[in-house]
Design a protein around this motif. Structure first.
Motif, PDB file in Angstrom:
ATOM      1  N   GLY A  72      67.207  52.493  27.041  1.00  0.00           N
ATOM      2  CA  GLY A  72      65.787  52.830  27.104  1.00  0.00           C
ATOM      3  C   GLY A  72      65.046  51.934  28.078  1.00  0.00           C
ATOM      4  N   PHE A  73      65.333  50.620  28.037  1.00  0.00           N
ATOM      5  CA  PHE A  73      64.705  49.695  28.977  1.00  0.00           C
ATOM      6  C   PHE A  73      65.150  49.976  30.407  1.00  0.00           C
ATOM      7  CE2 PHE A  73      63.890  46.962  25.219  1.00  0.00           C
ATOM      8  CZ  PHE A  73      62.550  46.675  25.458  1.00  0.00           C
ATOM      9  N   GLU A  74      66.424  50.311  30.583  1.00  0.00           N
ATOM     10  CA  GLU A  74      66.927  50.641  31.922  1.00  0.00           C
ATOM     11  C   GLU A  74      66.214  51.872  32.482  1.00  0.00           C
ATOM     12  OE1 GLU A  74      71.100  51.150  31.474  1.00  0.00           O
ATOM     13  OE2 GLU A  74      71.460  49.041  30.960  1.00  0.00           O
ATOM     14  N   LEU A  75      66.051  52.888  31.631  1.00  0.00           N
ATOM     15  CA  LEU A  75      65.370  54.107  32.063  1.00  0.00           C
ATOM     16  C   LEU A  75      63.908  53.840  32.392  1.00  0.00           C
ATOM     17  CD1 LEU A  75      66.810  56.644  29.459  1.00  0.00           C
ATOM     18  CD2 LEU A  75      67.208  56.678  31.929  1.00  0.00           C
ATOM     19  N   LEU A  76      63.251  53.039  31.552  1.00  0.00           N
ATOM     20  CA  LEU A  76      61.846  52.736  31.790  1.00  0.00           C
ATOM     21  C   LEU A  76      61.675  51.947  33.096  1.00  0.00           C
ATOM     22  CD1 LEU A  76      58.986  53.000  30.767  1.00  0.00           C
ATOM     23  CD2 LEU A  76      59.354  50.987  29.326  1.00  0.00           C
ATOM     24  N   ALA A  77      62.560  50.971  33.313  1.00  0.00           N
ATOM     25  CA  ALA A  77      62.504  50.205  34.556  1.00  0.00           C
ATOM     26  C   ALA A  77      62.755  51.107  35.756  1.00  0.00           C
ATOM     27  CB  ALA A  77      63.526  49.075  34.516  1.00  0.00           C
ATOM     28  N   ALA A  96      50.814  51.952  39.268  1.00  0.00           N
ATOM     29  CA  ALA A  96      51.795  53.032  39.146  1.00  0.00           C
ATOM     30  C   ALA A  96      52.814  52.719  38.056  1.00  0.00           C
ATOM     31  CB  ALA A  96      52.496  53.252  40.482  1.00  0.00           C
ATOM     32  N   MET A  97      53.205  51.454  37.944  1.00  0.00           N
ATOM     33  CA  MET A  97      54.139  51.061  36.893  1.00  0.00           C
ATOM     34  C   MET A  97      53.515  51.237  35.517  1.00  0.00           C
ATOM     35  SD  MET A  97      56.339  47.784  38.199  1.00  0.00           S
ATOM     36  CE  MET A  97      55.091  46.892  39.127  1.00  0.00           C
ATOM     37  N   ALA A  98      52.227  50.911  35.412  1.00  0.00           N
ATOM     38  CA  ALA A  98      51.539  51.068  34.129  1.00  0.00           C
ATOM     39  C   ALA A  98      51.505  52.533  33.707  1.00  0.00           C
ATOM     40  CB  ALA A  98      50.119  50.513  34.230  1.00  0.00           C
ATOM     41  N   ARG A  99      51.217  53.418  34.644  1.00  0.00           N
ATOM     42  CA  ARG A  99      51.194  54.852  34.324  1.00  0.00           C
ATOM     43  C   ARG A  99      52.571  55.326  33.873  1.00  0.00           C
ATOM     44  NH1 ARG A  99      49.047  54.914  39.647  1.00  0.00           N
ATOM     45  NH2 ARG A  99      46.805  54.501  39.611  1.00  0.00           N
ATOM     46  N   ALA A 100      53.610  54.897  34.575  1.00  0.00           N
ATOM     47  CA  ALA A 100      54.973  55.286  34.224  1.00  0.00           C
ATOM     48  C   ALA A 100      55.359  54.733  32.855  1.00  0.00           C
ATOM     49  CB  ALA A 100      55.950  54.795  35.291  1.00  0.00           C
ATOM     50  N   TYR A 101      54.896  53.526  32.549  1.00  0.00           N
ATOM     51  CA  TYR A 101      55.179  52.891  31.260  1.00  0.00           C
ATOM     52  C   TYR A 101      54.590  53.715  30.122  1.00  0.00           C
ATOM     53  CZ  TYR A 101      55.151  49.195  27.683  1.00  0.00           C
ATOM     54  OH  TYR A 101      55.334  48.478  26.536  1.00  0.00           O
ATOM     55  N   VAL A 102      53.303  54.018  30.229  1.00  0.00           N
ATOM     56  CA  VAL A 102      52.633  54.782  29.174  1.00  0.00           C
ATOM     57  C   VAL A 102      53.255  56.164  29.032  1.00  0.00           C
ATOM     58  CG1 VAL A 102      50.453  55.809  28.431  1.00  0.00           C
ATOM     59  CG2 VAL A 102      50.473  53.509  29.426  1.00  0.00           C
ATOM     60  N   GLY A 104      56.267  57.115  29.754  1.00  0.00           N
ATOM     61  CA  GLY A 104      57.587  57.015  29.142  1.00  0.00           C
ATOM     62  C   GLY A 104      57.518  56.873  27.637  1.00  0.00           C
ATOM     63  N   GLY A 105      56.582  56.049  27.151  1.00  0.00           N
ATOM     64  CA  GLY A 105      56.434  55.881  25.710  1.00  0.00           C
ATOM     65  C   GLY A 105      55.941  57.128  25.012  1.00  0.00           C
ATOM     66  N   ILE A 106      55.025  57.847  25.654  1.00  0.00           N
ATOM     67  CA  ILE A 106      54.473  59.063  25.062  1.00  0.00           C
ATOM     68  C   ILE A 106      55.524  60.177  25.034  1.00  0.00           C
ATOM     69  CG2 ILE A 106      52.737  60.882  25.353  1.00  0.00           C
ATOM     70  CD1 ILE A 106      51.712  58.142  24.394  1.00  0.00           C
ATOM     71  N   ASN A 107      56.364  60.243  26.051  1.00  0.00           N
ATOM     72  CA  ASN A 107      57.364  61.305  26.128  1.00  0.00           C
ATOM     73  C   ASN A 107      58.464  61.175  25.084  1.00  0.00           C
ATOM     74  OD1 ASN A 107      56.102  62.583  28.235  1.00  0.00           O
ATOM     75  ND2 ASN A 107      57.408  61.722  29.832  1.00  0.00           N
ATOM     76  N   ASN A 108      58.716  59.947  24.632  1.00  0.00           N
ATOM     77  CA  ASN A 108      59.752  59.756  23.603  1.00  0.00           C
ATOM     78  C   ASN A 108      59.351  58.587  22.697  1.00  0.00           C
ATOM     79  OD1 ASN A 108      62.084  59.542  22.070  1.00  0.00           O
ATOM     80  ND2 ASN A 108      63.435  59.950  23.797  1.00  0.00           N
ATOM     81  N   HIS A 177      50.835  48.534  26.032  1.00  0.00           N
ATOM     82  CA  HIS A 177      51.557  48.773  24.776  1.00  0.00           C
ATOM     83  C   HIS A 177      50.619  49.352  23.721  1.00  0.00           C
ATOM     84  CE1 HIS A 177      54.557  48.216  21.646  1.00  0.00           C
ATOM     85  NE2 HIS A 177      53.708  47.481  20.946  1.00  0.00           N
ATOM     86  N   GLY A 178      49.440  48.753  23.600  1.00  0.00           N
ATOM     87  CA  GLY A 178      48.479  49.265  22.625  1.00  0.00           C
ATOM     88  C   GLY A 178      48.047  50.674  22.924  1.00  0.00           C
ATOM     89  N   LEU A 179      47.772  50.962  24.189  1.00  0.00           N
ATOM     90  CA  LEU A 179      47.362  52.316  24.565  1.00  0.00           C
ATOM     91  C   LEU A 179      48.483  53.317  24.301  1.00  0.00           C
ATOM     92  CD1 LEU A 179      45.289  54.226  25.822  1.00  0.00           C
ATOM     93  CD2 LEU A 179      46.213  53.613  28.072  1.00  0.00           C
ATOM     94  N   THR A 180      49.716  52.927  24.613  1.00  0.00           N
ATOM     95  CA  THR A 180      50.855  53.819  24.384  1.00  0.00           C
ATOM     96  C   THR A 180      50.970  54.194  22.915  1.00  0.00           C
ATOM     97  OG1 THR A 180      52.069  52.863  26.255  1.00  0.00           O
ATOM     98  CG2 THR A 180      53.364  54.048  24.611  1.00  0.00           C
ATOM     99  N   LEU A 181      50.876  53.215  22.029  1.00  0.00           N
ATOM    100  CA  LEU A 181      51.004  53.497  20.598  1.00  0.00           C
ATOM    101  C   LEU A 181      49.818  54.303  20.073  1.00  0.00           C
ATOM    102  CD1 LEU A 181      52.460  50.141  19.226  1.00  0.00           C
ATOM    103  CD2 LEU A 181      53.650  52.322  19.557  1.00  0.00           C
ATOM    104  N   LEU A 182      48.620  54.001  20.550  1.00  0.00           N
ATOM    105  CA  LEU A 182      47.450  54.768  20.115  1.00  0.00           C
ATOM    106  C   LEU A 182      47.580  56.239  20.514  1.00  0.00           C
ATOM    107  CD1 LEU A 182      44.605  52.241  21.007  1.00  0.00           C
ATOM    108  CD2 LEU A 182      45.261  52.979  18.700  1.00  0.00           C
ATOM    109  N   LEU A 183      48.075  56.483  21.719  1.00  0.00           N
ATOM    110  CA  LEU A 183      48.271  57.864  22.171  1.00  0.00           C
ATOM    111  C   LEU A 183      49.421  58.536  21.424  1.00  0.00           C
ATOM    112  CD1 LEU A 183      47.810  57.269  26.004  1.00  0.00           C
ATOM    113  CD2 LEU A 183      46.311  58.651  24.565  1.00  0.00           C
ATOM    114  N   ALA A 184      50.515  57.803  21.224  1.00  0.00           N
ATOM    115  CA  ALA A 184      51.676  58.372  20.530  1.00  0.00           C
ATOM    116  C   ALA A 184      51.331  58.732  19.090  1.00  0.00           C
ATOM    117  CB  ALA A 184      52.838  57.387  20.562  1.00  0.00           C
ATOM    118  N   ASP A 185      50.500  57.928  18.444  1.00  0.00           N
ATOM    119  CA  ASP A 185      50.112  58.175  17.054  1.00  0.00           C
ATOM    120  C   ASP A 185      48.883  59.065  16.942  1.00  0.00           C
ATOM    121  OD1 ASP A 185      52.192  56.629  16.056  1.00  0.00           O
ATOM    122  OD2 ASP A 185      51.007  54.779  16.071  1.00  0.00           O
TER     123      ASP A 185
END
Length: 228
Positions: A72-77, A96-102, A104-108, A177-185
């Motif tokens: 998962g970390f390899e894919l995110l990187a 751009a990395m921040a957008r890809a990070y969020v 990635g978390g939302i997609n899975n 990280h916080g934004l990713t979890l707030l969106l995922a939940d």
């Protein structure tokens, strides 16, 4: 909508590639079910091997999930690096990395929670080395953008600057990280506003860091660290 993982491991199973086949099966089940409540027997069935075959490479399920988390970390990187490929400016690369990070978390979300949650933490608060190594490599991408000038000025990678660099990473990671979890939940939404929400939070955070980078206290690590 969750993303069914497609990785470098996604090739037909053949003799001698059992490790990859089991990890790939676990990624597929995790993506489909959004749960870690699957059995090693189910993975063996998916991979077309005997129910005891996974134990040739993995001592137990935690050992397997550590390998899944590392992928998962390899894919995110990989996605973060891919997002910056055509960009020159360090601030644009970090954004751009921040957008890809969020994204990635939302997609899975289940894979994201496995990577960043407490499931793999041991009694000594350590995490598996295979996972820590992959996470460290992802962190290096963020360090590169920050030290190259993403926050308005280059920051030399020296011992005296370690606390400042880690402070910038901590703020960046905490916000994303916080934004990713707030969106995922689904505590923040709607989902079709994901890009706009990410951009607003991101630019506000970067503007704040340009004005002031809060250095972490001495002895604090922003990791997970490679050493246990």
């Amino acid at each position: 909508m969750t993303e069914v993982i497609s990785t470098k491991y996604n090739r037909p199973y053949h003799h001698g590639d059992l490790y990859r086949a089991i990890v790939e099966a676990a990624l597929e089940v995790l993506s489909e079910s959004q749960s870690t409540e699957f059995s090693m027997r189910e993975l063996a069935r998916r991979a077309g091997v005997s129910h005891n075959a996974p134990y040739k490479h993995f001592a137990d399920k935690r050992d397997l999930l550590a390998a899944v988390s590392a992928v998962g970390f390899e894919l995110l990187a990989m996605r973060m690096a891919e997002a910056t490929k055509e960009l020159d400016g360090p601030r644009m690369r970090l954004a751009a990395m921040a957008r890809a990070y969020v994204r990635g978390g939302i997609n899975n979300p289940a894979l994201y929670r496995l990577m960043f949650g407490g499931y793999l933490g041991g009694q000594d608060e350590g995490r598996p080395i295979i996972e820590r190594t992959a996470a460290h490599n992802m962190k290096a991408l963020i360090v590169d953008a920050i030290t190259c000038g993403a926050l308005g000025r280059p920051i030399a990678i020296t011992e005296s600057n370690t606390q400042t660099i880690d402070g910038a990473i901590l703020v960046f990671w905490s916000q994303m990280h916080g934004l990713t979890l707030l969106l995922a939940d689904r505590l923040v939404g709607p989902s079709d506003k994901l890009e706009e929400l990410t951009e607003n939070v991101l630019q506000g955070m970067l503007d704040g860091l340009v004005n002031s980078i809060p250095a972490v206290p001495e002895g604090v690590w922003v990791g997970p660290p490679l050493a246990g």
